[in-house]
Design a protein around this motif. Structure first.
Motif, short mmCIF file in Angstrom:
data_model
loop_
_atom_site.label_atom_id
_atom_site.label_comp_id
_atom_site.label_asym_id
_atom_site.label_seq_id
_atom_site.Cartn_x
_atom_site.Cartn_y
_atom_site.Cartn_z
N ALA A 76 0.83 -1.20 0.00
CA ALA A 76 0.00 0.00 0.00
C ALA A 76 0.87 1.25 0.00
CB ALA A 76 -0.93 -0.01 1.21
N ALA A 77 1.96 1.22 0.76
CA ALA A 77 2.86 2.37 0.80
C ALA A 77 3.52 2.59 -0.56
CB ALA A 77 3.92 2.16 1.88
N GLU A 78 3.93 1.52 -1.20
CA GLU A 78 4.52 1.64 -2.54
C GLU A 78 3.51 2.24 -3.52
OE1 GLU A 78 7.64 -2.13 -2.33
OE2 GLU A 78 5.75 -2.33 -3.43
N ASP A 79 2.24 1.88 -3.36
CA ASP A 79 1.19 2.41 -4.23
C ASP A 79 1.04 3.91 -4.03
OD1 ASP A 79 -0.71 2.10 -6.21
OD2 ASP A 79 -2.31 1.53 -4.83
N VAL A 80 1.08 4.35 -2.77
CA VAL A 80 0.98 5.78 -2.47
C VAL A 80 2.17 6.53 -3.08
CG1 VAL A 80 1.13 7.50 -0.61
CG2 VAL A 80 -0.40 5.52 -0.38
N THR A 82 3.99 5.60 -5.58
CA THR A 82 3.84 5.57 -7.04
C THR A 82 2.90 6.67 -7.49
OG1 THR A 82 4.22 3.18 -7.15
CG2 THR A 82 3.11 4.18 -9.02
N GLY A 83 1.80 6.86 -6.74
CA GLY A 83 0.84 7.90 -7.08
C GLY A 83 1.45 9.29 -7.02
N ARG A 84 2.27 9.54 -6.02
CA ARG A 84 2.92 10.84 -5.91
C ARG A 84 3.83 11.09 -7.11
NH1 ARG A 84 4.97 10.54 0.40
NH2 ARG A 84 2.90 10.52 1.38
N CYS A 85 4.58 10.07 -7.48
CA CYS A 85 5.49 10.18 -8.62
C CYS A 85 4.71 10.41 -9.91
CB CYS A 85 6.33 8.91 -8.71
SG CYS A 85 7.42 8.81 -10.14
N MET A 86 3.62 9.68 -10.08
CA MET A 86 2.82 9.80 -11.30
C MET A 86 2.20 11.19 -11.41
SD MET A 86 2.90 6.93 -13.11
CE MET A 86 1.37 6.59 -13.99
N LYS A 161 14.19 1.31 -23.18
CA LYS A 161 15.41 2.12 -23.08
C LYS A 161 15.58 2.75 -21.69
CE LYS A 161 15.60 3.26 -28.01
NZ LYS A 161 15.61 4.36 -29.01
N ALA A 162 14.45 2.92 -21.01
CA ALA A 162 14.49 3.54 -19.67
C ALA A 162 13.59 2.75 -18.72
CB ALA A 162 14.04 4.99 -19.76
N PRO A 163 14.03 1.54 -18.32
CA PRO A 163 13.18 0.70 -17.46
C PRO A 163 13.00 1.31 -16.08
CG PRO A 163 15.40 -0.18 -17.60
CD PRO A 163 15.34 0.95 -18.58
N GLY A 164 11.92 0.92 -15.45
CA GLY A 164 11.69 1.36 -14.07
C GLY A 164 10.42 2.14 -13.94
N GLY A 165 10.49 3.44 -14.13
CA GLY A 165 9.31 4.27 -13.98
C GLY A 165 8.95 4.47 -12.51
N CYS A 166 7.77 5.01 -12.27
CA CYS A 166 7.35 5.36 -10.92
C CYS A 166 7.18 4.16 -10.00
CB CYS A 166 6.05 6.17 -10.99
SG CYS A 166 6.27 7.87 -11.58
N VAL A 167 6.77 3.02 -10.56
CA VAL A 167 6.60 1.83 -9.72
C VAL A 167 7.93 1.41 -9.12
CG1 VAL A 167 5.99 -0.62 -9.73
CG2 VAL A 167 4.56 1.03 -10.96
N ARG A 168 8.94 1.37 -9.94
CA ARG A 168 10.28 1.00 -9.45
C ARG A 168 10.83 2.06 -8.51
NH1 ARG A 168 15.37 -0.77 -13.30
NH2 ARG A 168 16.95 -0.95 -11.67
N LYS A 169 10.60 3.33 -8.84
CA LYS A 169 11.09 4.40 -7.98
C LYS A 169 10.46 4.32 -6.60
CE LYS A 169 11.48 9.43 -7.64
NZ LYS A 169 11.15 10.73 -8.30
N ALA A 170 9.19 3.95 -6.53
CA ALA A 170 8.50 3.82 -5.24
C ALA A 170 9.14 2.75 -4.38
CB ALA A 170 7.03 3.51 -5.47
N LYS A 171 9.47 1.62 -4.98
CA LYS A 171 10.12 0.53 -4.23
C LYS A 171 11.48 0.98 -3.70
CE LYS A 171 7.94 -3.05 -7.12
NZ LYS A 171 7.01 -3.57 -6.10
N GLU A 172 12.22 1.66 -4.56
CA GLU A 172 13.55 2.12 -4.16
C GLU A 172 13.47 3.17 -3.06
OE1 GLU A 172 15.11 3.39 -7.89
OE2 GLU A 172 15.73 1.36 -8.51
#
Length: 303
Positions: A76-80, A82-86, A161-172
């Protein structure tokens, strides 16, 4: 491997592993099943809460990896995050409904095979359907993913070419600054202690007693894990009357022989010895788990 990926893999390993030394009296399968054959987790199948037979099972190594409820908090925290990043990228992201910890599958539900009478009556050896809150969250995530346009999908998941995105950034972001710990040690110890417990004399004896009990009902297996992994029960989602009959007999024979208590006591003993052999490493694992969950809770408190 990230902290979350490591813990998720550990939980899966436990599930796969999981997947009174007296004789038994009476028929191992008295009476017809009290549940109609169905699709495992189908729309008409009830979803009873987990039985205490499963929720009360614990082992010492549980404390070193997140519980299913804690993993939902992390998710749930990762989802939050991710939402901020998006939203920072100008893209809408609807967070999924949160799942209360009590709605998750018990951590050790299948550690010793099927142990809940009610679950055996409905699902046989198949995994029970998810509880409603988990199903709602999964449906919301699926609908959200399906509704992503090309730009939103790239923002969420990155590109070739640029893997990751907001989902990956949230985990990190959530795991940044967590204490170092040897997650490989936790994985290997889970497997090694499980195997060691199987060789303990009292476990060997209780398996023989369980097997003798099952034979009275016409079922021939050396141990409970051979029963639950029988290829006959892995052919799709359909739960047959025969599967239900055998699963019910399996649970009764576990009860009559005290198999779960004996097996759990042996596994508890060998796990405690393993932790005692490397106390500093396991202390680091416990601190890392606690810090990870605390970080997730702080994110949700500010959401």
């Amino acid at each position: 491997m990230s902290v979350r990926s490591r813990a998720a893999a550990t939980g899966a390993a436990v599930l796969v592993l999981a997947c009174a030394v007296t004789g038994c009296a009476g028929d191992a399968d008295a009476g017809p099943p009290r549940a109609e054959p169905s699709k495992a987790g189908g729309p008409t199948a009830p979803v009873p809460p987990p039985g205490k037979e499963a929720t009360e099972i614990s082992v010492p190594l549980d404390r070193y990896g997140p519980s299913p409820g804690e993993l939902e908090t992390i998710r749930a925290a990762e989802d939050v995050l991710t939402g901020r990043c998006m939203r920072g990228k100008g893209v809408e992201w609807k967070t999924a409904p949160r799942v209360p910890g009590e709605e998750t599958q018990p951590r050790n539900r299948r550690r010793y095979g099927v142990v809940e009478p009610r679950i055996a009556e409905i699902y046989g050896y198949h995994m029970p359907a998810e509880r409603p809150a988990v199903a709602r969250r999964a449906a919301a995530e699926k609908a959200r993913e399906k509704g992503l346009g090309a730009a939103a999908r790239k923002a969420a998941h990155g590109s070739g070419k640029a893997p990751g995105g907001c989902v990956r950034k949230a985990k990190e972001t959530l795991t940044r600054g967590l204490p170092d710990a040897d997650y490989g040690l936790l994985d290997s110890t889970l497997g090694a202690t499980y195997d060691r417990a199987l060789k303990e004399p009292e476990v060997v004896r209780v398996f023989r007693a369980w097997s003798a009990c099952m034979k009275k009902g016409g079922y021939d297996y050396p141990g409970p894990m051979q029963a639950i992994t029988d290829a006959r029960w892995r052919k799709g989602d359909h739960v047959s009357r025969e599967e239900i009959r055998q699963a019910r007999a399996d649970v009764r024979c576990k009860e009559r022989t005290g198999l779960v208590a004996v097996w759990n006591a042996a596994e508890t003993r060998v796990q405690r010895a393993a932790v005692k052999a490397e106390p500093a490493a396991f202390e680091k694992l416990e601190k890392a788990r606690s810090a990870w969950v605390d970080a997730a809770k702080r994110v949700l408190e500010k959401a």
